[in-house]
Design a protein around this motif. Structure first.
Motif, PDB file in Angstrom:
ATOM      1  N   GLY A 125       0.063  -6.809  -6.552  1.00  0.00           N
ATOM      2  CA  GLY A 125       1.408  -7.150  -6.107  1.00  0.00           C
ATOM      3  C   GLY A 125       2.386  -6.317  -6.907  1.00  0.00           C
ATOM      4  O   GLY A 125       2.190  -6.084  -8.102  1.00  0.00           O
ATOM      5  N   ILE A 126       3.447  -5.840  -6.272  1.00  0.00           N
ATOM      6  CA  ILE A 126       4.400  -4.940  -6.941  1.00  0.00           C
ATOM      7  C   ILE A 126       5.818  -5.471  -6.768  1.00  0.00           C
ATOM      8  O   ILE A 126       6.215  -5.871  -5.671  1.00  0.00           O
ATOM      9  N   TYR A 161       2.033   8.365 -11.379  1.00  0.00           N
ATOM     10  CA  TYR A 161       1.643   7.313 -12.317  1.00  0.00           C
ATOM     11  C   TYR A 161       0.258   6.791 -11.938  1.00  0.00           C
ATOM     12  O   TYR A 161      -0.008   6.502 -10.766  1.00  0.00           O
ATOM     13  N   ASP A 162      -0.623   6.669 -12.924  1.00  0.00           N
ATOM     14  CA  ASP A 162      -1.976   6.195 -12.653  1.00  0.00           C
ATOM     15  C   ASP A 162      -2.319   4.955 -13.474  1.00  0.00           C
ATOM     16  O   ASP A 162      -3.478   4.720 -13.829  1.00  0.00           O
ATOM     17  N   ALA A 190       0.831  -1.203   0.000  1.00  0.00           N
ATOM     18  CA  ALA A 190       0.000   0.000   0.000  1.00  0.00           C
ATOM     19  C   ALA A 190       0.870   1.259   0.000  1.00  0.00           C
ATOM     20  O   ALA A 190       0.568   2.240  -0.702  1.00  0.00           O
ATOM     21  N   ARG A 191       1.966   1.217   0.754  1.00  0.00           N
ATOM     22  CA  ARG A 191       2.874   2.372   0.803  1.00  0.00           C
ATOM     23  C   ARG A 191       3.572   2.574  -0.541  1.00  0.00           C
ATOM     24  O   ARG A 191       3.721   3.707  -1.010  1.00  0.00           O
ATOM     25  N   PHE A 202       3.099   5.799  -3.037  1.00  0.00           N
ATOM     26  CA  PHE A 202       4.248   6.567  -3.522  1.00  0.00           C
ATOM     27  C   PHE A 202       4.219   6.664  -5.048  1.00  0.00           C
ATOM     28  O   PHE A 202       4.410   7.748  -5.620  1.00  0.00           O
ATOM     29  N   ILE A 203       3.966   5.536  -5.712  1.00  0.00           N
ATOM     30  CA  ILE A 203       3.960   5.522  -7.185  1.00  0.00           C
ATOM     31  C   ILE A 203       2.861   6.436  -7.740  1.00  0.00           C
ATOM     32  O   ILE A 203       3.080   7.208  -8.674  1.00  0.00           O
ATOM     33  N   GLU A 204       1.677   6.344  -7.135  1.00  0.00           N
ATOM     34  CA  GLU A 204       0.542   7.085  -7.676  1.00  0.00           C
ATOM     35  C   GLU A 204       0.521   8.544  -7.215  1.00  0.00           C
ATOM     36  O   GLU A 204       0.342   9.458  -8.038  1.00  0.00           O
TER      37      GLU A 204
END
Length: 417
Positions: free
Chosen positions: A193-194, A184-185, A172-173, A177-179
């Motif tokens: 999963g990342i 980035y969307d 989630a963190r 951060f990415i979004e």
């Protein structure tokens, strides 16, 4: 040498580092070599490979003092863990070792025991020579055109293990951060999963150096950088760019890039010069089949190397015949490409050739080229005589079906005779 569960041999001498800068080894005539049979069919093929390699050493006036080490199932029995520190330390102490296949148990804490060994020992280059032996059945019409060596970066890319599980606070963190931070969307709504894919200049350049050095030392014509840089521009595209930097800045007239070759020499390479080029990974999979004989040495990031080397192995008869090795600075761990195939364990039926031929790669690294040639020739002569294990027997008319140990004994007989 003192270990808790490893029994060190009474005789023999350690392989040591002769030159810290180059990683060159000092190999005695009676080296101590750790051997890890592995899981599943490793218990079948490990002892057979050991006997074959011992016979070749003896036939060339040498002797190997084997030291059994443990990981996977055998380690759980002795240590109640999958990868004991003393196994890693024993391989580190003796610099050259050989292992069979390992199975990583589900929920064991390791993504892969094989990957863990490579990363812990910094064995950064996975090297797989792919060549056809006479008599081996193949799905392609001209398997003899395959004579290729893949150099696969072993320590980073998606195999670095930087992953975040669906439903955790960590993922989630990272997503936030990415979004929110990076803007980035492109991640779909819902659970995710990342994973992180690091490709470094350091990791890339040391691998490409190994590939170019190998090509120069073994009279190979080309080194091909295999990447997906048209899509992953800042990871695999950077791998390509850093690879060309090594070629252009560090090797002088010994190396020429493909662009320079066509711009300045109309495609005619100077004698004794290695041509460095690059290919997109998906196209390279096609080139393996359609232009097999045009490629010599391939260098690539970790995941590409996994796919490409297995695909190349299929063309010369499958993973049962495909050898490999993991190389670091003054250190090497030989291992076959295939897995542990537990359903065949203990049946004395599987093909030990991949592990035996991985020993050939180990001998070459030790400077025992005569012993290496002896083993390769004996394996090839045995298969060409149609004396084969079940995997080849079902594809060869008029062959003799042998068990694992019987096949190994035929190879030993040819070495001794």
């Amino acid at each position: 040498m003192s270990y808790e569960h490893i029994e060190a041999p009474d005789g023999g001498a350690k392989i040591t580092l002769a030159d810290e800068e180059t990683g060159e080894l000092d190999v005695p005539e009676n080296p101590i070599i750790p051997i890890l049979y592995g899981d599943g069919t490793g218990e079948d093929v490990g002892p057979v490979a050991q006997d074959v390699l011992s016979a070749a050493a003896e036939a060339t006036g040498r002797d190997i003092e084997w030291m059994r080490v443990y990981a996977g199932e055998t380690a759980r029995e002795k240590y109640d863990e999958n990868l004991p520190d003393e196994t890693v330390q024993a391989i580190r102490d003796h610099r050259v070792a050989i292992k069979g296949p390992l199975t990583t148990p589900v929920g064991a804490g390791f993504r892969s025991l094989n990957v863990a060994l490579r990363q812990t020992l910094d064995l950064y280059a996975n090297v797989r020579p792919t060549y056809h032996l006479e008599g081996v059945p193949s799905p392609v019409s001209k398997p003899e055109e395959m004579d290729m060596v893949t150099f696969r970066e072993n320590t980073e890319d998606v195999y670095s293990g930087i992953e975040f599980e669906e439903g955790t606070d960590e993922v989630a963190r990272v997503r936030e951060f990415i979004e929110d931070e990076m803007g980035y969307d492109s991640i779909h709504e819902g659970p995710v999963g990342i994973g992180i894919k690091p490709i470094t200049e350091f990791g890339t350049k040391r691998l490409v150096r190994e590939a170019i050095d190998y090509a120069l030392e073994n009279d190979r014509d080309s080194v091909t950088l295999v990447h997906k840089g048209n899509i992953m521009k800042f990871t695999e595209g950077q791998f390509r760019d850093w690879g060309y930097e090594v070629a252009e800045e560090e090797y002088g007239d010994e190396v020429i890039t493909e662009d320079t070759l066509w711009e300045e020499r109309d495609g005619e390479a100077p004698e004794d010069t290695v041509v460095v080029n690059d290919r997109i990974a998906d196209n390279m999979l096609q080139q393996l089949l359609t232009r097999t004989d045009e490629y010599d040495v391939l260098a690539m990031p970790n995941l590409n190397g996994d796919y490409l080397s297995d695909a190349a192995g299929a063309q010369i008869g499958g993973l049962g015949i495909a050898p490999g090795g993991n190389f670091g600075h003054g250190r090497m761990l030989a291992e076959p490409v295939h897995g542990s195939a537990p359903k065949y364990a203990g049946q004395d039926k599987v093909n030990p050739s991949a592990l035996i031929l991985s020993g050939v790669l180990m001998f070459e690294y030790m400077g025992w080229d005569d012993a290496a040639e002896l083993v390769r020739d004996a394996v090839e002569e045995t298969i060409a005589a149609k004396e084969v294990t079940y995997d080849f027997h079902r594809q060869i008319e008029g062959g003799e079906k042998l068990g694992t140990s019987e096949f190994g004994q035929r190879v030993v007989d040819r070495i001794q005779n």
